[in-house]
Write a protein that holds these residues in place. Sequence first.
Motif, mmCIF file in Angstrom:
data_model
loop_
_atom_site.group_PDB
_atom_site.id
_atom_site.type_symbol
_atom_site.label_atom_id
_atom_site.label_comp_id
_atom_site.label_asym_id
_atom_site.label_seq_id
_atom_site.Cartn_x
_atom_site.Cartn_y
_atom_site.Cartn_z
ATOM 1 N N VAL A 43 36.922 52.064 36.803
ATOM 2 C CA VAL A 43 35.787 51.031 37.796
ATOM 3 C C VAL A 43 35.634 49.559 37.601
ATOM 4 O O VAL A 43 34.727 48.738 37.938
ATOM 5 N N PHE A 44 37.186 48.658 37.432
ATOM 6 C CA PHE A 44 37.120 47.512 37.735
ATOM 7 C C PHE A 44 37.633 46.838 39.300
ATOM 8 O O PHE A 44 37.479 47.784 39.700
ATOM 9 N N CYS A 45 37.768 45.466 39.177
ATOM 10 C CA CYS A 45 38.144 45.135 40.501
ATOM 11 C C CYS A 45 38.896 44.617 40.399
ATOM 12 O O CYS A 45 39.729 44.320 39.385
ATOM 13 N N ALA A 46 39.756 44.847 41.287
ATOM 14 C CA ALA A 46 41.686 44.454 41.339
ATOM 15 C C ALA A 46 42.188 43.310 42.947
ATOM 16 O O ALA A 46 41.114 43.733 44.094
ATOM 17 N N GLY A 47 42.729 42.985 43.045
ATOM 18 C CA GLY A 47 43.518 42.117 44.362
ATOM 19 C C GLY A 47 44.813 41.582 44.007
ATOM 20 O O GLY A 47 45.805 41.237 43.003
ATOM 21 N N ASP A 48 45.544 41.700 45.149
ATOM 22 C CA ASP A 48 46.713 40.864 44.881
ATOM 23 C C ASP A 48 47.125 39.594 45.207
ATOM 24 O O ASP A 48 46.256 39.006 45.918
ATOM 25 N N LEU A 49 47.019 39.058 43.852
ATOM 26 C CA LEU A 49 48.041 36.931 44.321
ATOM 27 C C LEU A 49 48.778 36.906 44.865
ATOM 28 O O LEU A 49 48.915 35.796 45.983
ATOM 29 N N ASP A 50 50.025 37.653 45.154
ATOM 30 C CA ASP A 50 51.212 37.659 45.968
ATOM 31 C C ASP A 50 51.552 38.678 45.818
ATOM 32 O O ASP A 50 51.780 39.479 44.801
ATOM 33 N N ALA A 51 53.035 38.888 46.466
ATOM 34 C CA ALA A 51 53.804 39.892 45.790
ATOM 35 C C ALA A 51 54.706 39.432 44.241
ATOM 36 O O ALA A 51 54.934 38.730 44.607
ATOM 37 N N GLY A 52 54.069 41.262 44.109
ATOM 38 C CA GLY A 52 54.374 41.192 42.560
ATOM 39 C C GLY A 52 53.852 40.687 41.708
ATOM 40 O O GLY A 52 53.810 40.451 39.964
ATOM 41 N N ARG A 53 52.173 39.763 41.832
ATOM 42 C CA ARG A 53 51.192 39.657 40.794
ATOM 43 C C ARG A 53 49.855 40.438 41.588
ATOM 44 O O ARG A 53 49.707 40.103 42.236
ATOM 45 N N GLY A 105 33.694 43.416 43.125
ATOM 46 C CA GLY A 105 34.464 43.147 44.629
ATOM 47 C C GLY A 105 34.987 42.105 43.703
ATOM 48 O O GLY A 105 34.571 41.207 43.857
ATOM 49 N N LEU A 106 36.742 41.995 44.370
ATOM 50 C CA LEU A 106 37.283 40.546 44.328
ATOM 51 C C LEU A 106 38.574 39.930 45.609
ATOM 52 O O LEU A 106 39.170 41.624 45.473
ATOM 53 N N ALA A 107 38.000 39.130 45.604
ATOM 54 C CA ALA A 107 38.998 39.127 46.080
ATOM 55 C C ALA A 107 39.951 37.684 46.004
ATOM 56 O O ALA A 107 39.882 37.077 45.228
ATOM 57 N N CYS A 108 41.244 37.320 46.626
ATOM 58 C CA CYS A 108 42.185 36.306 46.149
ATOM 59 C C CYS A 108 42.355 35.447 47.434
ATOM 60 O O CYS A 108 43.085 35.526 48.886
ATOM 61 N N LEU A 109 41.937 34.376 47.424
ATOM 62 C CA LEU A 109 41.743 33.575 48.849
ATOM 63 C C LEU A 109 43.149 33.022 48.943
ATOM 64 O O LEU A 109 43.466 32.432 49.485
ATOM 65 N N GLU A 110 43.300 32.554 47.573
ATOM 66 C CA GLU A 110 45.008 31.134 47.129
ATOM 67 C C GLU A 110 45.614 32.179 45.982
ATOM 68 O O GLU A 110 45.076 33.264 45.247
ATOM 69 N N GLN A 111 46.885 31.601 45.622
ATOM 70 C CA GLN A 111 47.497 32.067 44.388
ATOM 71 C C GLN A 111 46.766 31.510 43.085
ATOM 72 O O GLN A 111 46.327 32.192 42.162
#
Length: 136
Positions: A43-53, A105-111
């Motif tokens: 039950v953690f939150c996760a997000g995709d920073l960029d391709a591969g991270r 919830g988590l959202a990656c806005l930029e790197q």
Amino acid sequence: LVLIFGFDGTQRGDVAVFDLAKGAWEVVPQEGQGGDVPTPRSVFCAGDLDAGRALIFGGEAEASDLGHEGAGQFTNDLFMLDTGSLNWTRLEPEGALPGPRGWTGLACLEQDRVVLFGGLDDKNTRLGDAWELLLS
């Protein structure tokens, strides 16, 4: 496609990677991951920073004896996963961190910029706060 951790009656620490060429999943246990490998959690939150991270924040490291009726022991740590090498890095962003929580919830806005919202704390209280985390 990468599946990170989870819960099947116990907190999981494995990572499953889908190989498109083979059309098959490979499950990598914690021992096969590198770097600062986080403790098993769900039950953690996760997000995709960029391709591969990818990032994960918080989550439940120890389940409640009450199941879904109660909150377990939550964390407030932040990790980045290199999805190619399965190497983890614990991140220490500047400033205060949100308190321990899960179901957030988590959202990656930029790197280097992430927004985290809400969740549940260890008293099972619904949270409505928002945090901006700067990673650089």
